[in-house]
Scaffold this active site. Structure first.
Site, mmCIF file in Angstrom:
data_model
loop_
_atom_site.group_PDB
_atom_site.id
_atom_site.type_symbol
_atom_site.label_atom_id
_atom_site.label_comp_id
_atom_site.label_asym_id
_atom_site.label_seq_id
_atom_site.Cartn_x
_atom_site.Cartn_y
_atom_site.Cartn_z
ATOM 1 N N LYS A 140 36.809 40.414 30.774
ATOM 2 C CA LYS A 140 37.231 39.190 30.100
ATOM 3 C C LYS A 140 37.070 38.018 31.069
ATOM 4 C CE LYS A 140 41.485 37.727 31.090
ATOM 5 N NZ LYS A 140 42.874 37.437 31.179
ATOM 6 N N LYS B 298 52.944 30.440 32.747
ATOM 7 C CA LYS B 298 53.034 30.641 34.189
ATOM 8 C C LYS B 298 54.245 29.900 34.732
ATOM 9 C CE LYS B 298 48.383 31.713 35.688
ATOM 10 N NZ LYS B 298 48.771 33.020 36.228
ATOM 11 N N ARG C 83 25.224 39.593 45.362
ATOM 12 C CA ARG C 83 24.227 38.772 46.059
ATOM 13 C C ARG C 83 24.389 38.844 47.568
ATOM 14 N NH1 ARG C 83 25.190 33.315 42.832
ATOM 15 N NH2 ARG C 83 27.269 33.989 43.430
ATOM 16 N N HIS D 67 42.440 44.508 29.482
ATOM 17 C CA HIS D 67 43.078 45.535 30.308
ATOM 18 C C HIS D 67 44.515 45.828 29.869
ATOM 19 C CE1 HIS D 67 44.445 42.051 32.730
ATOM 20 N NE2 HIS D 67 45.518 42.785 32.883
ATOM 21 N N LYS E 198 47.246 49.754 29.514
ATOM 22 C CA LYS E 198 48.601 49.977 30.046
ATOM 23 C C LYS E 198 49.292 51.064 29.237
ATOM 24 C CE LYS E 198 49.319 45.246 31.664
ATOM 25 N NZ LYS E 198 49.534 45.424 33.092
ATOM 26 N N HIS F 39 45.224 39.129 25.295
ATOM 27 C CA HIS F 39 46.333 40.073 25.494
ATOM 28 C C HIS F 39 47.421 39.907 24.431
ATOM 29 C CE1 HIS F 39 44.324 40.638 29.174
ATOM 30 N NE2 HIS F 39 44.909 39.695 29.869
HETATM 31 N N1 NAP Z 1 40.035 39.502 39.785
HETATM 32 C C1 NAP Z 1 40.787 39.897 38.794
HETATM 33 O O1 NAP Z 1 41.920 40.370 38.956
HETATM 34 C C2 NAP Z 1 40.288 39.814 37.378
HETATM 35 C C3 NAP Z 1 41.180 40.109 36.330
HETATM 36 C C4 NAP Z 1 40.705 40.064 35.026
HETATM 37 C C5 NAP Z 1 39.384 39.743 34.787
HETATM 38 N N2 NAP Z 1 38.548 39.438 35.814
HETATM 39 C C6 NAP Z 1 37.159 39.117 35.491
HETATM 40 O O2 NAP Z 1 36.283 39.905 36.282
HETATM 41 C C7 NAP Z 1 35.116 39.167 36.604
HETATM 42 C C8 NAP Z 1 34.941 39.121 38.123
HETATM 43 O O3 NAP Z 1 36.082 38.491 38.677
HETATM 44 P P1 NAP Z 1 36.374 38.475 40.240
HETATM 45 O O4 NAP Z 1 37.752 37.971 40.380
HETATM 46 O O5 NAP Z 1 36.000 39.753 40.864
HETATM 47 O O6 NAP Z 1 35.353 37.322 40.719
HETATM 48 P P2 NAP Z 1 34.819 37.045 42.211
HETATM 49 O O7 NAP Z 1 35.741 37.549 43.235
HETATM 50 O O8 NAP Z 1 34.422 35.607 42.224
HETATM 51 O O9 NAP Z 1 33.495 37.931 42.286
HETATM 52 C C9 NAP Z 1 32.380 37.648 41.497
HETATM 53 C C10 NAP Z 1 31.336 38.700 41.748
HETATM 54 O O10 NAP Z 1 30.202 38.387 40.940
HETATM 55 C C11 NAP Z 1 29.055 38.337 41.751
HETATM 56 N N3 NAP Z 1 28.154 37.313 41.238
HETATM 57 C C12 NAP Z 1 28.460 36.038 40.931
HETATM 58 N N4 NAP Z 1 27.356 35.395 40.505
HETATM 59 C C13 NAP Z 1 26.352 36.281 40.576
HETATM 60 C C14 NAP Z 1 24.966 36.215 40.296
HETATM 61 N N5 NAP Z 1 24.372 35.093 39.843
HETATM 62 N N6 NAP Z 1 24.217 37.312 40.494
HETATM 63 C C15 NAP Z 1 24.785 38.464 40.944
HETATM 64 N N7 NAP Z 1 26.085 38.590 41.236
HETATM 65 C C16 NAP Z 1 26.849 37.509 41.057
HETATM 66 C C17 NAP Z 1 29.560 37.972 43.117
HETATM 67 O O11 NAP Z 1 28.607 38.421 44.071
HETATM 68 P P3 NAP Z 1 28.371 37.645 45.474
HETATM 69 O O12 NAP Z 1 29.715 37.136 45.895
HETATM 70 O O13 NAP Z 1 27.823 38.705 46.340
HETATM 71 O O14 NAP Z 1 27.447 36.547 45.163
HETATM 72 C C18 NAP Z 1 30.852 38.748 43.191
HETATM 73 O O15 NAP Z 1 30.598 40.084 43.516
HETATM 74 C C19 NAP Z 1 35.292 37.795 35.954
HETATM 75 O O16 NAP Z 1 34.711 37.816 34.670
HETATM 76 C C20 NAP Z 1 36.806 37.679 35.815
HETATM 77 O O17 NAP Z 1 37.169 36.810 34.784
HETATM 78 C C21 NAP Z 1 38.973 39.468 37.097
#
Ligand code: NAP
Length: 530
Positions: A178, A370, A65, A208, A212, A270
């Site tokens: 996830k 944790k 967005r 993920h 591994k 996991h």
């Molecule tokens: N981060 C990790 O290490 C990790 C590990 C395992 C799983 N995950 C999973 O991966 C997913 C993303 O995690 P994240 O940590 O990257 O989250 P994040 O940093 O909060 O990023 C969320 C992303 O989704 C986009 N988004 C949110 N609402 C939206 C909407 N209504 N329309 C379009 N885009 C939208 C945001 O875009 P804008 O900010 O531009 O709005 C941003 O790019 C989640 O399901 C999380 O559970 C993440």
């Protein structure tokens, strides 16, 4: 002419086999402005490019967005890759080539205009980079956005059916991050919505851990060696312990953790996957369905728990203040975005049974938490004790060695270390050197780092590549994810129906609440200190 010399493999041919890159394609990353893209996905793609594993013309269309141009998106991704790539420093020439394939589309998940912009961009990419309408949609967004994106892709016709794809010689696939659902009902509803837009063969649900190396090696260790299978079951195994321990707390993700707790964050996915890979029967082949069929059988064999069973077999806890590596650590309830009276569990220990022929009566003790004493993920298979008559005299001779270590006969343990210090350790009994027969427990260690070097691929590299190739073995199938939830729902429902739970508080930096020790003590056993 007969010769005893082996015929050398044609190196050109070997290269072709090992570097199978798959069809030219474009990856569409929803959530391209998010943390996962920055820290994991883009560095993984760059490392695949470095290893020449990506198909020629490979492109990424990021969707988010936030307002960005293609140029600002490329600059941000370069910064992210510089910071998080396992290969450093970034290779300028390689990056220049890689970034030509990166572009950005701005739009919200629930806005039809997003999909129109995306269609226009994909048409451009397909014609400029030769990606031939092969598209991998990766949903790196909060789970609340999965539904709207599935609907948007279906309504816009951007995803076609496998039959139509095959006829046109193209494909489209979709990868879900996830957490996949919050409980069985929500996972089913999400699966129904996905099934209305995609065929199951197009769907790739990420866990993920399965990417591994050490987790993949579990199957190799078990089924490519003769040694382990004959002793892998109730006749020889006394118990299995699986530990997924983290030192860190919620690290600024308090809001997320308040919704999930460790049960939904780690145990349901996991930890259950590690249990399945440990307990499963040999699959008839390594095809995705053959492997997943066997994992589903394990999940269906798990003894369900009613409310009483949950109170006897499941312990939860929440970290209080403590010391982690000598540094003071705040309590969970003091973390940002956590309710001061929160009852969310940051620790779970469970006693589970896989009620099938192989594992009947063998407890699987699993725990995740944790702010524990060490960051370690380990599967320990503890074998039965030997009859000790032969060495009774040796036992009586001295329980403590000169260096203070314990003497005597303890059960053999095979410990598979998933992270860190990836490897396999076998503990067995040996005679101490000397005139008397003193017995000691010793370890035979295999370490990945020592044997193969330490620069092993990240899980996301393997998973992204497999999704591009349509190889689904390391992704969870619909029935698998639902079977995981079905088992965990018993626990979650028991907690929900017994009023607001008050998990015991354990000190940060410890091995969890004493109630978890009691769980094993009732069976005359103890947790290993991995
Ligand atoms: N981060 C990790 O290490 C990790 C590990 C395992 C799983 N995950 C999973 O991966 C997913 C993303 O995690 P994240 O940590 O990257 O989250 P994040 O940093 O909060 O990023 C969320 C992303 O989704 C986009 N988004 C949110 N609402 C939206 C909407 N209504 N329309 C379009 N885009 C939208 C945001 O875009 P804008 O900010 O531009 O709005 C941003 O790019 C989640 O399901 C999380 O559970 C993440």
């Amino acid at each position: 002419m007969a010769t005893s010399e082996p015929i050398a493999l044609n190196p050109l041919r070997r290269g072709l086999v090992e570097d199978r890159t798959g069809d030219a394609c474009a990856a569409v990353i929803f959530g391209a402005s998010g943390d996962l893209t920055r820290r994991k996905l883009m560095p993984a793609l760059y490392n695949l490019a470095w290893g020449r594993a990506l198909p020629g013309g490979f492109a990424v269309v990021g969707v988010g967005r936030r307002d960005k141009t293609d140029e600002s998106f490329r600059a941000e991704m370069r910064e992210a890759v510089s910071a998080f790539s396992r290969r450093k420093p970034i290779d300028g020439a390689l990056w220049a080539d890689f970034e030509r394939g990166l572009s950005y589309v701005r739009g919200a998940a629930n806005d039809p205009a997003t999909y129109e912009s995306l269609r226009a961009q994909l048409e451009r990419v397909d014609s400029e980079r030769g990606t031939r309408n092969n598209h991998l949609f990766y949903l790196a967004v909060p789970p609340s956005e999965f539904g709207p994106i599935v609907d948007g892709l279906r309504a816009s016709g951007l995803v076609s059916t496998p039959g139509r794809d095959r006829a046109a010689g193209t494909w489209s696939r979709v990868v879900f991050e996830k957490p996949f659902g919050h409980d069985l009902a929500s996972a089913r509803a999400l699966n129904d919505s996905i099934a209305s837009a995609f065929d199951e063969s197009q769907v790739f649900r990420i866990d993920h851990y399965l990417g591994k190396e050490t987790v993949q090696n579990l199957l190799v260790m078990r089924f490519a060696n003769l040694l382990f299978e004959p002793v892998w079951g109730r006749e020889h195994v006394d118990q299995v312990q699986i530990t997924v321990a983290e030192e860190i707390g919620v690290e600024g993700r308090g809001r997320f953790y308040e919704q999930t707790g460790v049960t939904r964050d780690i145990v349901e996915n996991h930890l259950m996957q590690l249990l399945c890979l440990t307990a499963m029967e040999p699959p008839i082949s390594l095809s995705a369905d053959a492997v997943r069929d066997e994992k589903v059988k394990v999940l269906r064999s798990m003894r369900p728990m009613d409310r009483d069973d949950v109170s006897h077999n499941v312990v939860r806890g929440q970290y209080g203040r403590g010391l982690v590596r000598g540094e003071p650590a705040a309590a969970y309830r003091e973390e940002p975005d956590v309710a001061p009276g929160s009852n969310v569990e940051t620790y779970v220990a469970m006693r589970c049974f896989v009620d099938n022929w192989r594992w009947s009566g063998v407890p699987f003790y699993v725990r995740a938490g944790k702010r524990l004493a060490r960051r370690v993920t380990e599967i320990a298979v503890v074998f039965h004790e030997v009859p000790q008559t032969l060495f009774r005299a040796a036992r009586a001779a001295g329980a403590v060695a000169d260096d203070g270590g314990p003497r005597g006969i303890t059960p053999n343990v095979l410990a598979v270390r998933i992270q860190p210090d990836e490897g396999i350790s076998l503990r067995f009994i040996s005679k101490e050197p000397g005139q008397q027969t003193f017995l000691r427990d010793v370890a035979m260690d295999f370490r990945y780092g020592t044997a193969f070097g330490s620069n092993t691929p990240e899980a996301y590299e393997r998973l992204l590549l497999d999704a591009m190739r349509g190889e689904a073995t390391l992704f969870t199938r619909r029935d698998e994810v639902e079977a995981q939830w079905e088992y965990m729902d018993h626990v979650l429902e028991a907690w929900a129906s017994s009023g607001p739970p008050v998990p015991p508080i354990y000190a940060a930096g410890s091995w969890g609440p004493s109630e978890a020790d009691d769980l094993l003590a009732r069976d005359g056993r103890r947790w290993r200190k991995p």
